[in-house]
Scaffold this motif. Structure first.
Motif: not given
Lengths: 276, 345
Positions: B149, B141-142, B160, B145, B107-108, B163-164, B167-168
């Protein structure tokens, strides 16, 4: 009071209406066969009853309680579900899978106790797969896998079991094994069963075996007919709703009296509409 | 006979789990004996016995005390905490996303933490601000994400992950940019070193800093461990089984992120542990998260202790952890794969 009462239910995916004004009810120990062609909304209706999809209109009552006011946990204590396709991921053992049926009886931060394990083992025994207890369920055949799913639904100790096309991917023998298990569960545990199916004969199967059976044909967003299988699964209706010429055969088996079975013969051509 | 089989299976798994836990503690103890400073085993035994028996007269220089208690011990404990956290959250995320290829960084968290650390190094230099920035950006970051998501409502688990990924890559790009503009003589080396992961500067204050998020996360995941089994059945089935999907997922993501962020903020970006340790757990103990989750923690702990000991003793200078986890973990994983023929997932 009816165990399940569906009143004027409509559902739409965004603007795309799928179900309109569906009404029916079922009581304990009854079978409801939901018949309809692919894409007619059978699965959608089942999802509505389990509270997974929000209704656009109408109400669904479980044991007299409107499902809008019920939590997933409370619904799951009454209704359990056997999916049509189960996407397998991790190779859990059969026992671990069936134990998951206990989730609605266990708190979020807890794990199953010995009593839950016993209930799971009992469920596994009642579908006759005790010999598979420690096997990874990913290695099982289609029929065995379906029995695992039924055992899991049973471990939930539900009043109603919903099965979405339980025999779709099974051969003749395995299909009959599944139907036979369902029939016995209804008789032994006074379970109510709602199953979505393509096979008209499933409705006859339960009726032939002396169970209180209702069947409905879902087409064009609504039930086109609803009633006892022998009343509504007639040549005329099959002709009308499925465009199929058919014969209903009746025969006498040893232990039971009249047994009905439907045989599709050929596609019918309707005026102005080619069926190929 | 079947009951007997069940019991013996349970006993076998309990025994393996007991072995893994013991190995972690033996690993921490063994770490006291390994290091660059030339201490003989008898010196070390002396230091240890003096600690156990305070009446015994101290017969060694103070520096020995410092090395054992202030350098080697906190480093081993921190290693165990960090490795365990990464592995346990990796196992939890694999279950949640129903995907065995997912790791704790999905999730980043890792790239968020990396950017936070890099930013702090550029702004304030290598000091305690690095922890706060790394931790803060990891959680940010989470959260990002998670909100990405939620944009689509259809299949939340897939979005989700999406999203991760988004963001990553945003944070990775920011890290690259920060490296590009950073002072190449003062800042860049510490940035690079941080990004490869290290426990070289481990002290008790690192433990104190990370113990709260790590213990909240780890204890939370252990408490939730059986729910992970159910979530791994997929959204629809989990709900039909009676789980409040969204709530359970949010709580799980919070716990797993706290554990990961707590770990990464003190040790830097260490990959691989969160992906592979859960798999070793699956091979040894099966997929039931009731046992896999605690086992993953101790496997991760043990692995990190071993890797850290190698990192400080293999060559003249410290080898960054991220390099070693991959170099040691990779071949070992292949060996296990061959031995168990992938049985486990």
């Amino acid at each position: 009071m009816n165990l399940l009462e569906v009143k004027g239910v409509s559902f739409a995916y965004a603007q795309n209406s799928v179900l309109e004004n569906i009404t029916f009810h079922m009581g304990a120990g009854e079978v409801f066969c939901l018949i309809g062609p692919n894409g007619s909304g059978k699965t959608t209706l089942l999802d509505c009853i389990m509270g997974i999809l929000p209704l656009k209109q109408g109400n669904i009552f479980l044991n007299g309680n409107n499902i809008i006011g019920l939590k997933a946990k409370q619904i799951a204590q009454i209704v359990s579900y056997v999916p049509q396709i189960h996407k397998k991921t991790f190779p859990y053992t059969v026992e671990e899978i069936v134990l998951m049926g206990r989730a609605s009886h266990i708190g979020m931060f807890n794990s199953p106790n010995n009593n839950d394990i016993l209930i799971a083992q009992e469920a596994i025994e009642s579908v006759g797969i005790t010999h598979l207890l420690k096997r990874p369920y990913t290695e099982l055949s289609g029929g065995e896998g379906q029995l695992v799913m039924i055992a899991r639904a049973l471990a939930q100790k539900p009043k109603i079991m919903i099965l979405d096309e339980p025999t779709t991917y099974l051969d003749f023998q395995n299909s009959l094994i599944i139907l036979d298990i369902i029939r016995k569960l209804i008789k032994k545990k006074n379970l109510s069963v709602m199953l979505a199916t393509h096979y008209l004969n499933h409705a006859f199967y339960f009726e032939n075996n002396g169970l209180s059976t209702l069947t409905a044909i879902l087409n064009q967003k609504n039930f086109v007919v609803l009633g006892r299988p022998s009343e509504i699964l007639t040549r005329q209706n099959i002709d009308k709703f499925f465009n199929i010429e058919s014969r209903i055969i009746e025969y006498n088996s040893d232990e039971k009296k009249k047994q009905k079975y439907i045989i599709p013969i050929r596609l019918l051509k309707k005026e102005g509409k080619d069926v190929v | 006979m079947r009951k007997g089989h069940t019991v013996s299976d349970f006993k076998r798994k309990s025994f393996i789990l007991f072995l893994i836990i013991s190995m972690t503690f033996i690993g921490i103890f063994g770490s006291l004996f390994i290091g660059r400073y030339p201490l003989t085993w008898s010196d070390i035994i002396k230091v240890l016995s003096t600690a156990i028996n305070p009446l015994q007269k101290k017969t060694y220089p103070d520096i020995y005390n410092t090395i054992i208690w202030k350098i080697r011990l906190p480093r081993a404990i921190l290693g165990a905490m960090v490795g365990g956290s990464l592995a346990i959250s990796g196992a939890a995320f694999q279950g949640l996303f129903r995907n065995p290829l997912v790791s704790s960084g999905i999730l980043g968290v890792s790239s968020g933490a990396s950017f936070g650390a890099v930013l702090a190094i550029i702004l304030y230099g290598q000091n305690y601000m690095v922890y706060f920035f790394a931790f803060g950006f990891a959680l940010l970051a989470v959260i990002m994400s998670f909100f990405i998501g939620q944009i689509y409502h259809s299949t939340p688990t897939v979005t989700l992950v999406l999203g991760g990924v988004i963001v990553s890559s945003i944070f990775s790009a920011l890290v690259s940019f920060a490296k590009f503009v950073a002072d190449p003589f003062e800042k860049l080396p510490s940035i690079t070193f941080w990004l490869m992961g290290s426990l070289a500067t481990a002290q008790y204050k690192d433990i104190i800093f990370s113990i709260i998020p790590i213990s909240v996360g780890v204890i939370g995941l252990v408490a939730l461990r059986w729910q992970i089994n159910i979530l791994s059945m997929g959204d629809k089935e989990a709900q039909a089984l009676g789980i409040d999907n969204l709530l359970t997922k949010i709580i799980m993501v919070i716990f797993a992120s706290l554990a990961t962020a707590g770990a990464i903020s003190v040790c830097g970006n260490v990959g691989w542990v969160g992906l592979v340790m859960p798999h070793i757990g699956r091979m040894l103990l099966g997929n039931d998260n009731r046992i896999l989750i605690p086992a993953s923690f101790f496997l991760g702990s043990f692995f990190m202790i071993v890797v850290d000991n190698l990192s400080r003793s293999l060559i003249g200078s410290e080898i960054p952890l991220g390099i070693l986890t991959a170099l040691i973990g990779g071949p070992f994983f292949v060996y296990l794969l061959k031995k168990t023929k992938g049985k486990g997932w």
